[in-house]
Enzyme design. Structure first.
Site, short mmCIF file in Angstrom:
data_model
loop_
_atom_site.label_atom_id
_atom_site.label_comp_id
_atom_site.label_asym_id
_atom_site.label_seq_id
_atom_site.Cartn_x
_atom_site.Cartn_y
_atom_site.Cartn_z
CE1 TYR A 1 -3.16 -24.48 -6.64
CE2 TYR A 1 -3.27 -23.77 -8.61
CZ TYR A 1 -3.06 -24.79 -7.78
OH TYR A 1 -2.94 -25.83 -7.40
CD GLN B 1 -3.59 -31.36 -2.57
OE1 GLN B 1 -4.42 -30.35 -2.97
NE2 GLN B 1 -3.27 -31.81 -4.07
CG ASN C 1 -9.51 -26.87 -9.89
OD1 ASN C 1 -8.70 -26.15 -8.33
ND2 ASN C 1 -8.75 -27.51 -10.00
CD GLN D 1 -10.58 -12.47 -22.55
OE1 GLN D 1 -10.69 -12.98 -21.36
NE2 GLN D 1 -9.44 -11.89 -23.29
CG HIS E 1 -10.15 -16.98 -20.95
ND1 HIS E 1 -8.68 -17.94 -21.15
CD2 HIS E 1 -10.00 -16.04 -21.37
CE1 HIS E 1 -7.73 -17.22 -20.65
NE2 HIS E 1 -8.57 -15.86 -20.99
CD GLU F 1 -11.13 -10.54 -16.57
OE1 GLU F 1 -10.17 -10.93 -15.89
OE2 GLU F 1 -11.89 -10.93 -17.06
CG HIS F 2 -10.24 -8.14 -20.40
ND1 HIS F 2 -10.57 -9.36 -20.19
CD2 HIS F 2 -8.91 -8.12 -19.28
CE1 HIS F 2 -9.64 -10.36 -19.41
NE2 HIS F 2 -8.95 -8.90 -18.89
CG ASP G 1 -5.35 -11.55 -21.90
OD1 ASP G 1 -5.75 -10.26 -20.31
OD2 ASP G 1 -5.96 -12.33 -22.74
CD GLU H 1 -16.14 6.72 22.28
OE1 GLU H 1 -15.51 5.57 22.73
OE2 GLU H 1 -16.14 6.74 22.04
CG HIS I 1 -10.00 4.44 26.15
ND1 HIS I 1 -10.08 3.39 26.88
CD2 HIS I 1 -8.94 4.01 24.72
CE1 HIS I 1 -10.07 1.67 25.57
NE2 HIS I 1 -9.19 2.56 25.09
#
Length: 436
Positions: free
Chosen positions: A135, A196, A219, A264, A267, A332-333, A366, A420, A425
């Site tokens: 995506y 979708q 998003n 950052q 963003h 994250e960074h 990045d 068991e 088995h």
């Protein structure tokens, strides 16, 4: 422009742990309305395939598609986008792609096996995923770097087919994104987006093939859809807002640090930028740089909101304490803007990517350093890792018993299985025991 107000914390404060917890808290509680809408879209795509995808694409992207075939871009379109790039952009994209590919080549996992004394062979077989969906955001948010970071490791892993989906609002596509897809050897591109597109990749339609895994940012609707189709397909991660944590010993140019924080914060308003320092005067100097440089930024209001609502300057006693705080944050960074970054890195346990030294701006990671920029956010670096080739490969265990091995192992398995109360088995194993 008025001066920006940024939160200041001191690790010596008896209330510091609570203050830090509050700073890191981010309410990502699922919006029930969005959840229900996405569920309805997924169900519609599952039941009605191409028709549902076309209807949502026309409605949300203001298009006039009449046949599903119109949703796919021909390979010639990707090649034309690459050929049409200005030389400077083409060179930059090529350099980034080559570096990402070179790094990814080091990540490949190979099959292995070993033979025991009785001839039994044990091992692990590595197999790439058959088909992966990527995506890519469309419209105003055009990220060719995301195409490279997601597609190239998949190709290095040996993924059979890579399907990219990217919305094209009003029929408009971004040439840099398409050029990146061409450069990364994406196999097919469909101009669809939103929940979708995720549903189509997860379940397949008459035109869009179902994939084994879906990767790439999007998003809240895309993120929610990925959550809801997980299990039907694999996903990379549920990413939160971008974040950066900088540890500085007070010797780096304050303007550099301020701009790294901005990188950052720009963003979106929920991004988080934090600076940890051992020198209160230096933290003040960075704050002065922030206020002086902020009016020069194109995304000044987004940066201002981000730093005001989620940013912080944290005073610590020493770099050991800085590392302790960093491990709690699990960013994250993480930039280690210090004289001896290698020594400090030894004390870091949790971080998505670690940028070492004063000259290593996070922005390089990045785009073109080589390591992947798809990283764990919201403290999930405590248990997860950057996207890589290994995310597109599966491991299968190999077991090949010799007659002697079946005899020895069968006795052990028989005892455990009967313990068991799983008699079938036990008897299955016992059939191969020589003395049985």
């Amino acid at each position: 422009m008025s001066e920006l107000s940024i939160l200041k914390l001191n690790a010596a404060s008896p209330d510091f742990n609570r203050q830090l917890k509050n700073l890191l808290a981010f309410d990502e509680t699922d919006d029930l309305d969005i959840h229900q809408r996405v569920l309805a879209i997924i169900a519609d795509v599952r039941n009605n395939g191409d028709k549902a995808v076309i209807d949502y694409t026309n409605r949300f992207d203001h298009r006039q598609i009449t046949a599903a075939a119109e949703l796919e871009l021909p390979p010639e379109t990707l090649k034309a986008a690459w050929n049409g790039l200005p030389a400077e952009q083409a060179q930059a994209l090529q350099t980034a792609a080559e570096r990402v590919r070179a790094y990814a080549e080091h990540q490949k996992i190979e099959s292995w096996q070993y033979t025991e004394a009785d001839g039994t062979v044990l091992g692990q077989k590595i197999t790439p995923l058959d088909r992966v969906g990527l995506y890519v955001p469309g419209g105003k948010a055009a990220y060719p770097s995301s195409v490279l970071m997601n597609a190239i490791p998949a190709k290095v892993a040996g993924v059979g087919e890579l399907i990219m989906v990217v919305p094209a609002p009003g029929g408009e596509t971004n040439q840099l994104v398409l050029a990146a897809a061409y450069l990364a050897d994406v196999d097919r591109v469909f101009t669809i987006g939103g929940a979708q597109a995720v549903a189509a990749l997860a379940y397949g339609t008459e035109t869009i093939p179902a994939v084994a895994k879906i990767v790439g940012p999007g998003n809240i609707y895309v993120a929610t859809a990925k959550k809801l189709v997980f299990g039907q397909v694999g996903i990379d991660m549920i990413a939160g807002p971008s974040e950066i944590l900088i540890i500085c010993d007070g010797q780096t140019n304050p303007d550099w640090i301020a701009m790294d924080l901005f990188s950052q914060a720009e963003h979106d308003e929920n991004a988080q930028s934090i600076l940890i320092g051992t020198d209160a005067a230096y933290l003040d100097a960075v704050e002065q740089s922030i206020n002086r440089l902020l009016p020069t930024m194109e995304r000044a209001e987004i940066i201002r909101t981000s730093l005001t609502t989620r940013g912080a300057l944290i005073k610590v006693d020493d770099l050991n304490q800085a590392a302790e705080v960093a491990n709690i944050i699990a960013p994250e960074h993480l930039e280690l803007s210090v004289a001896e970054p290698k020594a400090l890195c030894e004390k870091i346990r949790h971080a998505g990517a670690i940028f070492m030294g004063r000259y290593t701006a996070e922005a390089l990671g990045d785009y073109c350093a080589g390591p992947n920029h798809v990283l764990p956010t919201s403290s999930t670096a405590r248990f997860s890792s950057p996207l890589g080739v290994y995310d597109f490969q599966k491991r299968s265990s190999l077991i090949n018993c010799s007659a002697a091995g079946a005899d020895t192992l069968g006795k052990t398995a028989s005892i455990l299985a009967r313990g068991e109360s799983l008699t079938a088995h036990a008897r299955s194993a016992e059939y191969r025991i020589k003395s049985a």
